[in-house]
Scaffold this motif. Structure first.
Motif, PDB file in Angstrom:
ATOM      1  N   GLN A  35      10.560 -21.143 -30.064  1.00 58.80           N
ATOM      2  CA  GLN A  35       9.674 -21.088 -28.710  1.00 58.80           C
ATOM      3  C   GLN A  35       9.993 -19.746 -28.437  1.00 58.80           C
ATOM      4  O   GLN A  35       9.253 -19.386 -27.347  1.00 58.80           O
ATOM      5  CB  GLN A  35      10.071 -22.200 -27.930  1.00 58.80           C
ATOM      6  CG  GLN A  35       9.594 -23.524 -28.434  1.00 58.80           C
ATOM      7  CD  GLN A  35      10.576 -24.109 -29.352  1.00 58.80           C
ATOM      8  OE1 GLN A  35      11.811 -23.594 -29.574  1.00 58.80           O
ATOM      9  NE2 GLN A  35      10.536 -25.328 -29.913  1.00 58.80           N
ATOM     10  N   GLY A  36      11.034 -18.974 -28.399  1.00 59.57           N
ATOM     11  CA  GLY A  36      11.179 -17.642 -27.683  1.00 59.57           C
ATOM     12  C   GLY A  36      11.677 -17.937 -26.134  1.00 59.57           C
ATOM     13  O   GLY A  36      11.621 -16.977 -25.500  1.00 59.57           O
ATOM     14  N   CYS A  37      12.349 -19.161 -25.996  1.00 58.96           N
ATOM     15  CA  CYS A  37      12.575 -19.543 -24.762  1.00 58.96           C
ATOM     16  C   CYS A  37      13.825 -19.070 -24.295  1.00 58.96           C
ATOM     17  O   CYS A  37      14.822 -18.962 -25.350  1.00 58.96           O
ATOM     18  CB  CYS A  37      12.378 -20.933 -24.504  1.00 58.96           C
ATOM     19  SG  CYS A  37      10.948 -21.376 -24.226  1.00 58.96           S
ATOM     20  N   PHE A  38      14.303 -19.046 -23.033  1.00 60.20           N
ATOM     21  CA  PHE A  38      15.739 -18.661 -22.794  1.00 60.20           C
ATOM     22  C   PHE A  38      16.340 -19.760 -22.070  1.00 60.20           C
ATOM     23  O   PHE A  38      16.152 -19.792 -20.806  1.00 60.20           O
ATOM     24  CB  PHE A  38      15.738 -17.311 -21.827  1.00 60.20           C
ATOM     25  CG  PHE A  38      17.017 -16.773 -21.284  1.00 60.20           C
ATOM     26  CD1 PHE A  38      17.901 -16.794 -21.877  1.00 60.20           C
ATOM     27  CD2 PHE A  38      17.229 -16.771 -19.887  1.00 60.20           C
ATOM     28  CE1 PHE A  38      19.201 -16.318 -21.437  1.00 60.20           C
ATOM     29  CE2 PHE A  38      18.508 -16.561 -19.145  1.00 60.20           C
ATOM     30  CZ  PHE A  38      19.610 -16.268 -19.913  1.00 60.20           C
ATOM     31  N   PRO A  39      16.936 -20.719 -22.615  1.00 60.68           N
ATOM     32  CA  PRO A  39      17.512 -21.685 -21.964  1.00 60.68           C
ATOM     33  C   PRO A  39      18.690 -21.804 -20.987  1.00 60.68           C
ATOM     34  O   PRO A  39      18.972 -22.496 -20.030  1.00 60.68           O
ATOM     35  CB  PRO A  39      17.300 -22.863 -22.922  1.00 60.68           C
ATOM     36  CG  PRO A  39      17.756 -22.137 -24.019  1.00 60.68           C
ATOM     37  CD  PRO A  39      17.064 -20.899 -24.045  1.00 60.68           C
ATOM     38  N   CYS A  40      19.586 -21.023 -21.519  1.00 55.83           N
ATOM     39  CA  CYS A  40      20.755 -20.881 -20.690  1.00 55.83           C
ATOM     40  C   CYS A  40      21.593 -19.605 -21.330  1.00 55.83           C
ATOM     41  O   CYS A  40      20.963 -18.950 -22.289  1.00 55.83           O
ATOM     42  CB  CYS A  40      21.727 -22.103 -20.877  1.00 55.83           C
ATOM     43  SG  CYS A  40      22.016 -22.407 -22.835  1.00 55.83           S
ATOM     44  N   HIS A  41      22.872 -19.511 -20.667  1.00 53.79           N
ATOM     45  CA  HIS A  41      23.746 -18.280 -21.128  1.00 53.79           C
ATOM     46  C   HIS A  41      24.989 -19.079 -21.134  1.00 53.79           C
ATOM     47  O   HIS A  41      25.394 -19.564 -20.106  1.00 53.79           O
ATOM     48  CB  HIS A  41      23.462 -17.082 -20.752  1.00 53.79           C
ATOM     49  CG  HIS A  41      23.926 -16.810 -19.486  1.00 53.79           C
ATOM     50  ND1 HIS A  41      23.268 -16.357 -18.215  1.00 53.79           N
ATOM     51  CD2 HIS A  41      25.496 -16.675 -18.718  1.00 53.79           C
ATOM     52  CE1 HIS A  41      24.035 -16.365 -17.050  1.00 53.79           C
ATOM     53  NE2 HIS A  41      25.282 -16.730 -17.750  1.00 53.79           N
ATOM     54  N   ALA A  42      25.901 -18.603 -21.888  1.00 52.28           N
ATOM     55  CA  ALA A  42      27.359 -19.036 -22.044  1.00 52.28           C
ATOM     56  C   ALA A  42      28.177 -17.755 -21.566  1.00 52.28           C
ATOM     57  O   ALA A  42      28.162 -16.636 -21.697  1.00 52.28           O
ATOM     58  CB  ALA A  42      27.784 -19.258 -23.330  1.00 52.28           C
ATOM     59  N   ARG A  43      29.210 -18.351 -20.616  1.00 53.74           N
ATOM     60  CA  ARG A  43      29.912 -17.301 -19.751  1.00 53.74           C
ATOM     61  C   ARG A  43      31.618 -17.515 -20.502  1.00 53.74           C
ATOM     62  O   ARG A  43      31.727 -18.751 -20.794  1.00 53.74           O
ATOM     63  CB  ARG A  43      30.143 -17.461 -18.351  1.00 53.74           C
ATOM     64  CG  ARG A  43      28.879 -16.980 -17.705  1.00 53.74           C
ATOM     65  CD  ARG A  43      29.225 -16.924 -16.147  1.00 53.74           C
ATOM     66  NE  ARG A  43      27.898 -16.567 -15.821  1.00 53.74           N
ATOM     67  CZ  ARG A  43      27.849 -15.728 -14.659  1.00 53.74           C
ATOM     68  NH1 ARG A  43      29.096 -15.297 -14.062  1.00 53.74           N
ATOM     69  NH2 ARG A  43      26.505 -15.386 -14.201  1.00 53.74           N
ATOM     70  N   ARG A  44      32.354 -16.473 -20.421  1.00 49.36           N
ATOM     71  CA  ARG A  44      33.839 -16.701 -21.008  1.00 49.36           C
ATOM     72  C   ARG A  44      34.358 -17.158 -19.514  1.00 49.36           C
ATOM     73  O   ARG A  44      34.163 -16.878 -18.557  1.00 49.36           O
ATOM     74  CB  ARG A  44      34.261 -15.180 -21.008  1.00 49.36           C
ATOM     75  CG  ARG A  44      36.021 -15.106 -21.480  1.00 49.36           C
ATOM     76  CD  ARG A  44      36.333 -13.840 -21.404  1.00 49.36           C
ATOM     77  NE  ARG A  44      35.656 -13.026 -22.648  1.00 49.36           N
ATOM     78  CZ  ARG A  44      35.829 -12.989 -23.505  1.00 49.36           C
ATOM     79  NH1 ARG A  44      36.641 -13.956 -24.185  1.00 49.36           N
ATOM     80  NH2 ARG A  44      35.179 -12.194 -24.520  1.00 49.36           N
ATOM     81  N   VAL A  45      35.387 -18.267 -20.140  1.00 43.58           N
ATOM     82  CA  VAL A  45      36.010 -18.875 -19.275  1.00 43.58           C
ATOM     83  C   VAL A  45      37.383 -18.247 -19.010  1.00 43.58           C
ATOM     84  O   VAL A  45      38.036 -17.902 -19.877  1.00 43.58           O
ATOM     85  CB  VAL A  45      36.375 -20.108 -19.538  1.00 43.58           C
ATOM     86  CG1 VAL A  45      37.343 -21.059 -18.753  1.00 43.58           C
ATOM     87  CG2 VAL A  45      34.991 -21.101 -19.871  1.00 43.58           C
ATOM     88  N   GLN A  46      37.734 -17.749 -17.623  1.00 42.15           N
ATOM     89  CA  GLN A  46      38.866 -17.277 -17.238  1.00 42.15           C
ATOM     90  C   GLN A  46      39.862 -18.370 -16.850  1.00 42.15           C
ATOM     91  O   GLN A  46      39.889 -19.342 -16.460  1.00 42.15           O
ATOM     92  CB  GLN A  46      38.689 -16.587 -15.842  1.00 42.15           C
ATOM     93  CG  GLN A  46      37.514 -15.388 -16.034  1.00 42.15           C
ATOM     94  CD  GLN A  46      37.861 -14.351 -17.007  1.00 42.15           C
ATOM     95  OE1 GLN A  46      39.066 -13.837 -17.035  1.00 42.15           O
ATOM     96  NE2 GLN A  46      36.800 -14.068 -17.531  1.00 42.15           N
ATOM     97  N   PRO A  47      41.277 -17.853 -17.377  1.00 45.19           N
ATOM     98  CA  PRO A  47      42.088 -19.079 -17.474  1.00 45.19           C
ATOM     99  C   PRO A  47      42.730 -19.069 -15.871  1.00 45.19           C
ATOM    100  O   PRO A  47      42.521 -18.263 -15.262  1.00 45.19           O
ATOM    101  CB  PRO A  47      43.407 -18.308 -17.980  1.00 45.19           C
ATOM    102  CG  PRO A  47      43.176 -16.946 -18.260  1.00 45.19           C
ATOM    103  CD  PRO A  47      41.504 -16.707 -18.265  1.00 45.19           C
TER     104      PRO A  47
END
Length: 58
Positions: A35-47
């Motif tokens: 679909q070419g959609c942008f549903p989300c992004h994932a971020r690095r988790v900081q300790p």
């Protein structure tokens, strides 16, 4: 942009783990290829840092 790849649903976790081994990567945009959609992004988790307990006991 450091990288791009296409994964089926079952390969996303493995692909994210591999991308986040590079400390230059702080987030990843996830798109639906069809679909070419942008549903989300994932971020690095900081300790988390250790925080003293409210009563002074650890």
């Amino acid at each position: 942009m450091l990288s791009a790849d296409v994964q089926d649903g079952s390969g996303v976790t493995r692909a994210l783990e591999k991308l986040f081994t590079d400390h230059a990567v702080s987030y990843v945009h996830l798109h639906n290829a069809r679909q070419g959609c942008f549903p989300c992004h994932a971020r690095r988790v900081q300790p988390c840092l250790a925080v003293p307990s409210p009563c002074g006991k650890s």
